[in-house]
Design a protein around this motif. Structure first.
Motif, PDB file in Angstrom:
ATOM      1  N   LEU A  28       3.366   3.062  -7.925  1.00 50.62           N
ATOM      2  CA  LEU A  28       2.865   3.942  -8.110  1.00 50.62           C
ATOM      3  C   LEU A  28       1.555   4.081  -7.506  1.00 50.62           C
ATOM      4  CD1 LEU A  28       3.048   7.091  -9.254  1.00 50.62           C
ATOM      5  CD2 LEU A  28       1.920   6.287 -11.183  1.00 50.62           C
ATOM      6  N   CYS A  29       1.327   5.492  -6.579  1.00 48.34           N
ATOM      7  CA  CYS A  29       0.156   5.647  -5.959  1.00 48.34           C
ATOM      8  C   CYS A  29      -0.650   6.437  -7.108  1.00 48.34           C
ATOM      9  CB  CYS A  29       0.379   6.177  -4.480  1.00 48.34           C
ATOM     10  SG  CYS A  29      -1.568   6.675  -4.045  1.00 48.34           S
ATOM     11  N   HIS A  30      -1.920   6.078  -7.417  1.00 45.16           N
ATOM     12  CA  HIS A  30      -2.523   6.685  -8.522  1.00 45.16           C
ATOM     13  C   HIS A  30      -3.363   8.072  -7.637  1.00 45.16           C
ATOM     14  CE1 HIS A  30      -2.803   3.422 -11.536  1.00 45.16           C
ATOM     15  NE2 HIS A  30      -1.587   3.812 -11.489  1.00 45.16           N
ATOM     16  N   TYR A  31      -3.280   8.027  -6.537  1.00 48.31           N
ATOM     17  CA  TYR A  31      -4.000   9.223  -5.825  1.00 48.31           C
ATOM     18  C   TYR A  31      -2.953  10.249  -5.424  1.00 48.31           C
ATOM     19  CZ  TYR A  31      -8.344   6.609  -5.665  1.00 48.31           C
ATOM     20  OH  TYR A  31      -9.298   5.891  -6.069  1.00 48.31           O
ATOM     21  N   CYS A  32      -1.812   9.914  -4.887  1.00 46.76           N
ATOM     22  CA  CYS A  32      -1.005  11.001  -4.711  1.00 46.76           C
ATOM     23  C   CYS A  32       0.410  10.980  -5.321  1.00 46.76           C
ATOM     24  CB  CYS A  32      -0.646  10.867  -2.963  1.00 46.76           C
ATOM     25  SG  CYS A  32       0.520   9.418  -2.498  1.00 46.76           S
ATOM     26  N   ARG A  33       0.646   9.972  -6.200  1.00 43.05           N
ATOM     27  CA  ARG A  33       1.683   9.906  -6.954  1.00 43.05           C
ATOM     28  C   ARG A  33       3.020   9.649  -6.080  1.00 43.05           C
ATOM     29  NH1 ARG A  33       2.380  13.603 -11.316  1.00 43.05           N
ATOM     30  NH2 ARG A  33       0.762  13.493 -12.732  1.00 43.05           N
ATOM     31  N   HIS A  34       2.928   9.000  -5.183  1.00 44.23           N
ATOM     32  CA  HIS A  34       4.128   8.543  -4.417  1.00 44.23           C
ATOM     33  C   HIS A  34       4.516   7.304  -5.218  1.00 44.23           C
ATOM     34  CE1 HIS A  34       6.272   6.225  -1.250  1.00 44.23           C
ATOM     35  NE2 HIS A  34       5.844   5.260  -1.763  1.00 44.23           N
ATOM     36  N   GLU A  35       5.906   7.115  -5.410  1.00 43.65           N
ATOM     37  CA  GLU A  35       6.438   6.204  -5.948  1.00 43.65           C
ATOM     38  C   GLU A  35       7.677   5.489  -5.372  1.00 43.65           C
ATOM     39  OE1 GLU A  35       8.788   7.124  -9.708  1.00 43.65           O
ATOM     40  OE2 GLU A  35       6.853   8.389 -10.549  1.00 43.65           O
TER      41      GLU A  35
ATOM     42  N   GLN B  86       0.921  -1.136   0.048  1.00 43.22           N
ATOM     43  CA  GLN B  86      -0.123  -0.050  -0.052  1.00 43.22           C
ATOM     44  C   GLN B  86       0.849   1.345  -0.185  1.00 43.22           C
ATOM     45  OE1 GLN B  86      -3.149   0.318   2.921  1.00 43.22           O
ATOM     46  NE2 GLN B  86      -4.500  -1.115   1.449  1.00 43.22           N
ATOM     47  N   CYS B  87      -0.001   2.325  -0.468  1.00 40.78           N
ATOM     48  CA  CYS B  87       0.904   3.665  -0.427  1.00 40.78           C
ATOM     49  C   CYS B  87       1.027   4.057   1.137  1.00 40.78           C
ATOM     50  CB  CYS B  87      -0.054   4.713  -0.782  1.00 40.78           C
ATOM     51  SG  CYS B  87       0.460   6.491  -0.980  1.00 40.78           S
ATOM     52  N   PRO B  88       2.225   4.531   1.266  1.00 41.19           N
ATOM     53  CA  PRO B  88       2.602   4.972   2.829  1.00 41.19           C
ATOM     54  C   PRO B  88       1.521   6.277   3.090  1.00 41.19           C
ATOM     55  CG  PRO B  88       4.341   5.592   1.566  1.00 41.19           C
ATOM     56  CD  PRO B  88       3.472   4.781   0.636  1.00 41.19           C
ATOM     57  N   SER B  89       1.019   7.004   2.206  1.00 42.84           N
ATOM     58  CA  SER B  89       0.118   8.216   2.634  1.00 42.84           C
ATOM     59  C   SER B  89      -1.260   7.668   2.624  1.00 42.84           C
ATOM     60  CB  SER B  89       0.538   9.226   1.961  1.00 42.84           C
ATOM     61  OG  SER B  89       1.745   9.426   1.763  1.00 42.84           O
ATOM     62  N   CYS B  90      -1.732   6.734   1.630  1.00 42.06           N
ATOM     63  CA  CYS B  90      -3.035   6.505   1.188  1.00 42.06           C
ATOM     64  C   CYS B  90      -3.450   5.244   1.473  1.00 42.06           C
ATOM     65  CB  CYS B  90      -3.415   6.836   0.019  1.00 42.06           C
ATOM     66  SG  CYS B  90      -2.683   8.547  -0.688  1.00 42.06           S
ATOM     67  N   SER B  91      -4.821   4.868   1.907  1.00 41.64           N
ATOM     68  CA  SER B  91      -5.072   3.362   2.019  1.00 41.64           C
ATOM     69  C   SER B  91      -5.401   2.785   0.605  1.00 41.64           C
ATOM     70  CB  SER B  91      -6.180   3.319   2.924  1.00 41.64           C
ATOM     71  OG  SER B  91      -7.247   4.201   2.651  1.00 41.64           O
TER      72      SER B  91
END
Ligand code: ZN
Ligand code: ZN
Length: 838
Positions: A568-575, A550-555
Motif C-alpha cells: 500500500l502507498c501511504h500517500y495516494c492509497r495505491h494498492e 515504489q508506488c507507480p504514482s509517488c516516489s
C-alpha cells in the motif's frame, strides 16, 4: 425602476478578487450570504461591502437571492477572514467557506414555506410565486423553485412576502440519515495462543486475516466495513461463525459517544500551589483590555486541564463571556469532553470531525445565538462564532494537526492568537513540549510564560531506561533496523517457524522490555507500546540487486500490510499484490524490511500469549467511532497491551498504564525536514507522559540506536529546556523558524519538466521583485521537493525566508497578483509557515 446598488461578493473559487453584482434597494450588510450567477452556474458567496468602481464595470449581473436576514459572518469574523486570506495567500471566499459549517455553502438547503394564502399577493409576480408554492405543497427548495418558475431573481418578492408574514424563508440543516441497526461482527473466543490459531486456520489464511483484522480493531467491526476493508467474502465470516470464534448480531448504530456519555461529577479538586499561581496570573490578564497571550508550559500530568476549567469558570461563570477550547482531533475523546461537561453541562458544544453536516450546523447556530458558551473542538473550532469571546485555550499547542494541509493553509494556533488579540480576549497556549515558535515568543516577552513544573499529587515523572538497539541486534536477531524476518511465502497466512532456537520477539523487543511487560501482565496492569510506523513491513527489497518497490504514482516505497496481504502507498492509497519476482533482475529472493505496527502486534502476540492486545493506527481506526471503541476497551480494563502509532501518544490518561515501551525511537528522526528532531523529542516526551499517572507509578523503556542524539537524550531526562536550547542553536545557521519566517512554494505537474520550469520561472519572478522593492527576503532553490512525485505529479519547490513577516507577506501578495501560472495542468501552492517541507 428602483435604484440599483452594487455590492462586492467573495466567492469560494480560486480567484483572488471579489466579484461585483447589482442589487435592488438597499444592499445587504457585509457578511450576508447571497446566491449569485457565476459563469454558467449559481454560487453562494458573501457580501464584503459596497461595489467598487460602479461606473467602469458596464454590465453587472444581479444577485439572485439574499439568503439571510442576519449576516452569517459577523464583522469581527469577516475581518479575521480577510487577515487570513492575505496572510495565507488564499481567496477570501475560500477562507469564508472554511470558517462556516458546510451546510451554509449548500444552496439546496434554502427553503420557502407558504404561511398565507395566494389571494394576499400584491403584484402579479407575487401571485405567481405564491400560486406555485401552494401548487408544490407549501414548501419548496428555493433553488429548484426559481429554476422551475424562470422569473429571474425572486429576492425582492421573497423579501416583501416574508416581511408581510406570507412566506418563511429558512436555511434548514441537512437531514441526517435515519438511525438504523447494522450487522456487527464480534470476537467470541479470543485466540491468544499462537498454536490454537495455527490449528484453527491451518488451511484458511483468509479466515486468519479476517480474524486478525477484527482483533486489531478492538474486537468488533461493522460487517460491511470488515468485508470491505479486507476484501473478504461473506462466507469467510460465516466459516468463522461456524468455528465459534466470532458472532454476528444486529446492533443499534453507535450514536455519538460524546452525547451518550453521562457527564461525570464536577471535580472537587483544589488547585495546587502551582496551579493557583498560574490561575492568578491568568485572571489578572483577563482583567486587562488587551491581554498578552500566555504560554502555559506544564509537564505531562501537571494538571493543565484543571487550569483551563478554572479559567473558563471565571470567563463564562463570572463574566458571562464565551470561550473556545482547541484540542488536537485525536485527543478529543469522550474522556476529555466529560471533564468540561461535568463543570459546564449544556453550555458546552463539541465540534468534532464525526459530526454530520446537520449536527455541525445546529451546534454552530446555538453558539452564534449565545445558547452555548463554550466550544470544544479540533482545528476549525477556532472559528466558533461566539458573540462575546473571553478566552481561547489551545491545548497541545505544538501539535502538527493544527495546521491545515489544504487552502487556506492556516495554523489554528496562530489564528487563535490573532483572533484573541483582535477581540481583546485572552489566548492560552498549553503544552508539555511547546513549539519552538511559542517558546521563543515567551522568551522574548511577546507571550507571558507560565509553568507547571510538578505533577499533581507529587508524582514524579517516570524513570526512562534506554535500550541500545545496536547492542540488541549484535546479541542476536537480524542486523539492520528491525528487518522483517520472513520471506514472501511466510507472510501468506502460513505459520511461521517459531521456536527454532530463538527467543520470541528477538531483535524487536529487548529482553529488558519483555521482562518489564511480563511483570506488568502478572500484576494485571496495562502497557502501552509505541512504534510510529504503520503496516507490517515498511518496504520490500530485492536481495539480489537491492531494488525497492515504489508506488507507480509517488516516489515513495510501498508498505506491506499483512491484514490485507497487499502493498500500500501511504500517500495516494495505491494498492498492489506483492511481486513474485524482482522487476529488475528477476530474482525471487525478496525481503520485507522495516517493521511496522502490524509486525509488532504479531511479535507481541507470540511473546505474550494470553495478553489482550489492541492496535491503534490509521488502519484500525477507519470507522467513525473505532478510535473511541478501542480507547473505551482500554479504559474498562479489557486490554492489557495497547500498541500503536503516534495516535496513542497524546493526551490519554489511564492510571493503570504502568509501562510505556518505545519499540524504535529512531523512526522519523532522519527525515529531511527541519522539524524532524523536534517531532521526535515531542513524541518521546508525550508517550513517556502516558505512564506514572496513578498511585501505581510507571516506567518507560526507549529502544533506540541513537542513544546519544540530543532529542533522544533530552526526552530521556524530561528536559524540555535543554532540548529547546540545543535545537534553537541548530536552527540558527542556516536560519529556520523561529529565527526566521518561511514560505514554501511548491509547483507540480504530471510532466517533470513543466514542474521544474514553473519553479524556475516563479523563483526568477520573486528574485526580480526582491531586487526592485521587497528587500529582506531570501530565495532558497528551486530544487526537486524531498518527495519528488506524489499522486502522479512531479514536484519542485523553493523556499522564501525573511526575518520580517510583513515583508514576506507583501512579497507573497505581489506574487499572487503578478505571477501567472503557465503550462497545462501546472499547479502552484504557497504554504506559509509550513509544518513540514516534504
Ligand atoms: Zn532484483
Ligand atoms: Zn502513491
Amino acid at each position: 425602476m428602483p435604484a440599483e446598488h452594487r455590492v462586492e461578493v467573495a466567492l469560494p473559487v480560486p480567484v483572488f478578487s471579489t466579484f461585483t453584482y447589482s442589487v435592488e434597494d438597499s444592499p445587504p450588510p457585509p457578511g450576508t450570504r447571497v446566491l449569485v450567477p457565476f459563469r454558467r452556474d449559481e454560487r453562494i458567496g458573501w457580501v464584503t461591502g459596497p461595489g467598487s468602481g460602479a461606473e467602469d464595470v458596464p454590465r453587472v449581473r444581479p444577485v439572485l437571492d439574499v439568503l439571510e436576514e442576519e449576516p452569517s459572518v459577523p464583522g469581527d469574523m469577516l475581518e479575521l477572514a480577510r487577515w487570513m486570506g492575505e496572510y495565507y495567500v488564499a481567496p477570501l471566499g475560500i477562507v469564508l467557506r472554511t470558517c462556516l459549517p458546510s451546510a451554509l455553502s449548500d444552496s439546496s438547503r434554502d427553503f420557502l414555506t407558504l404561511l398565507g394564502s395566494p389571494d394576499q399577493a400584491g403584484t402579479p409576480r407575487e401571485r405567481r410565486l405564491l400560486d406555485a408554492l401552494a401548487g408544490a405543497g407549501g414548501t419548496r427548495a428555493v433553488r429548484a423553485f426559481r429554476r422551475a418558475l424562470d422569473m429571474g431573481s425572486l429576492w425582492p418578492e421573497i423579501r416583501r412576502l416574508s416581511a408581510r408574514g406570507l412566506i418563511r424563508h429558512a436555511t434548514l440543516p441537512p437531514r441526517d440519515p435515519p438511525t438504523r441497526s447494522r450487522k456487527v461482527v464480534r470476537v467470541e473466543t479470543w485466540l491468544s495462543d499462537l498454536q490454537d490459531r495455527d490449528e484453527l486456520f491451518r488451511r484458511s489464511p483468509r479466515q486468519r486475516e479476517a480474524y486478525g483484522l477484527l482483533e486489531s480493531s478492538g474486537g468488533s467491526m461493522e460487517l460491511a466495513h470488515l468485508l470491505d476493508q479486507g476484501g473478504f467474502d461473506r462466507s469467510v465470516v460465516g466459516a468463522l461463525e461456524k468455528k465459534g470464534v466470532v458472532a454476528v448480531s444486529e446492533e443499534e448504530v453507535l450514536r455519538d459517544p460524546f452525547r451518550e456519555r453521562a457527564p461525570g461529577e464536577p471535580g472537587r479538586h483544589v488547585p495546587t500551589t502551582d496551579q493557583a499561581r498560574v490561575l492568578d496570573a491568568l485572571k489578572g490578564a483577563l482583567s486587562e483590555s488587551s491581554p498578552r497571550p500566555a504560554l502555559l508550559h506544564g509537564i505531562t500530568g501537571s494538571g493543565k486541564t484543571l487550569v483551563y476549567i478554572e479559567l473558563l469558570k471565571e470567563v463564562v461563570g463570572r463574566r458571562g463571556g464565551g470561550a473556545i477550547v482547541l484540542v488536537p482531533e485525536i485527543s478529543l475523546t469522550p474522556q476529555t469532553v466529560s471533564r468540561f461537561r461535568a463543570e459546564f453541562g449544556d453550555q458546552v458544544a463539541v465540534l468534532h470531525s464525526a459530526l454530520s453536516d446537520g449536527e455541525r450546523f445546529d451546534a454552530w447556530r446555538q453558539i452564534r445565538r449565545g445558547e452555548k458558551l463554550i466550544a470544544v473542538g479540533a482545528r476549525s473550532a477556532v472559528f466558533a462564532p461566539l458573540p462575546r469571546l473571553g478566552a481561547i485555550v489551545v491545548d497541545e499547542e505544538h501539535d502538527g494537526s493544527y495546521k491545515q494541509s489544504e487552502s487556506p493553509r492556516y495554523q489554528a494556533r496562530d489564528v487563535a492568537v490573532v483572533r484573541a488579540i483582535r477581540t481583546g480576549a485572552l489566548c492560552v497556549l498549553g503544552s508539555a513540549t511547546p513549539s519552538l515558535e511559542s517558546w521563543q515568543n515567551a522568551r522574548s516577552g511577546k507571550f507571558q510564560l507560565l509553568s507547571l513544573p510538578h505533577r499533581v499529587g507529587g508524582g514524579a515523572l517516570p524513570p526512562v531506561k534506554v535500550v541500545d538497539l545496536k547492542k540488541l541486534w549484535r546479541r542476536g536477531g537480524d542486523p539492520g533496523e528491525g528487518e522483517g524476518r520472513e520471506t514472501r511465502q511466510g507472510t501468506r497466512g502460513g505459520s511461521r517457524a517459531s521456536g527454532a532456537g530463538k527467543q520470541a520477539g528477538e531483535g524487536i523487543l529487548s529482553p529488558e522490555l519483555v521482562e518489564g511487560v511480563r511483570d506488568r501482565l502478572r500484576r494485571g496492569e496495562q502497557v502501552i507500546l509505541l512504534l510510529n510506523r504503520r503496516g507490517y513491513s515498511n518496504f520490500v527489497q530485492c536481495r539480489e540487486c537491492g531494488e525497492v518497490w515504489q508506488c507507480p504514482s509517488c516516489s515513495v516505497s510501498l508498505t506491506f500490510h499483512r491484514t490485507t496481504g497487499r502493498l500500500l502507498c501511504h500517500y495516494c492509497r495505491h494498492e498492489e499484490l506483492p511481486p513474485a519476482r524482482c522487476i529488475r533482475c528477476g530474482s525471487t529472493e525478496l525481503s520485507f524490511k522495516g517493521m511496522g505496527t502490524e509486525q509488532v502486534e504479531r511479535v507481541v502476540a507470540e511473546t505474550f500469549p494470553g495478553a489482550r492486545i489492541a492496535r491503534m493506527d490509521v488502519d484500525t481506526t477507519q470507522g467513525k467511532w473505532s478510535h473511541h471503541e478501542i480507547l473505551g476497551r482500554v479504559e474498562r480494563g479489557e486490554v492489557d497491551i495497547l500498541l500503536g502509532t503516534q495516535m496513542i501518544a497524546k493526551g490519554l490518561d489511564f492510571p493503570r498504564v504502568t509501562l510505556v515501551g518505545v519499540v524504535n525511537a529512531d523512526v522519523g528522526i532522519h527525515l529531511p525536514d527541519f522539524r524532524a528532531s523536534e517531532r521526535t523529542f515531542q513524541l518521546l516526551s508525550q508517550v513517556a507522559g502516558r505512564t506514572g499517572r496513578g498511585p501505581l507509578g510507571g516506567e518507560v523503556f526507549v529502544q533506540t540506536s541513537l542513544p546519544d542524539h540530543y532529542a533522544v537524550r533530552a526526552a530521556l531526562h524530561h528536559d524540555y529546556e535543554a532540548f529547546a536550547e540545543r535545537e534553537l542553536g541548530e536552527r540558527r545557521n542556516p536560519p529556520y523558524p523561529p529565527h526566521t519566517r518561511l514560505a514554501n512554494v511548491v509547483t507540480s505537474s504530471p510532466v517533470l519538466e513543466e514542474a521544474a520550469r514553473e519553479a524556475e520561472r516563479g523563483a526568477k519572478w520573486i528574485r526580480q521583485a526582491i531586487r526592485r522593492r521587497h528587500r529582506g527576503v531570501e530565495v532558497v532553490g528551486p530544487a526537486p521537493a524531498p518527495i519528488e512525485r506524489l499522486h502522479g505529479r512531479w514536484r519542485w519547490h523553493f523556499l522564501l525566508r525573511s526575518a520580517s513577516p510583513g515583508t514576506l507577506g507583501a512579497l507573497l501578495l505581489a506574487f499572487q497578483e503578478g505571477f501567472n501560472v503557465g503550462g497545462r495542468d501546472v499547479r502552484l501552492v504557497v504554504d506559509r509557515d509550513p509544518v513540514a517541507l516534504l
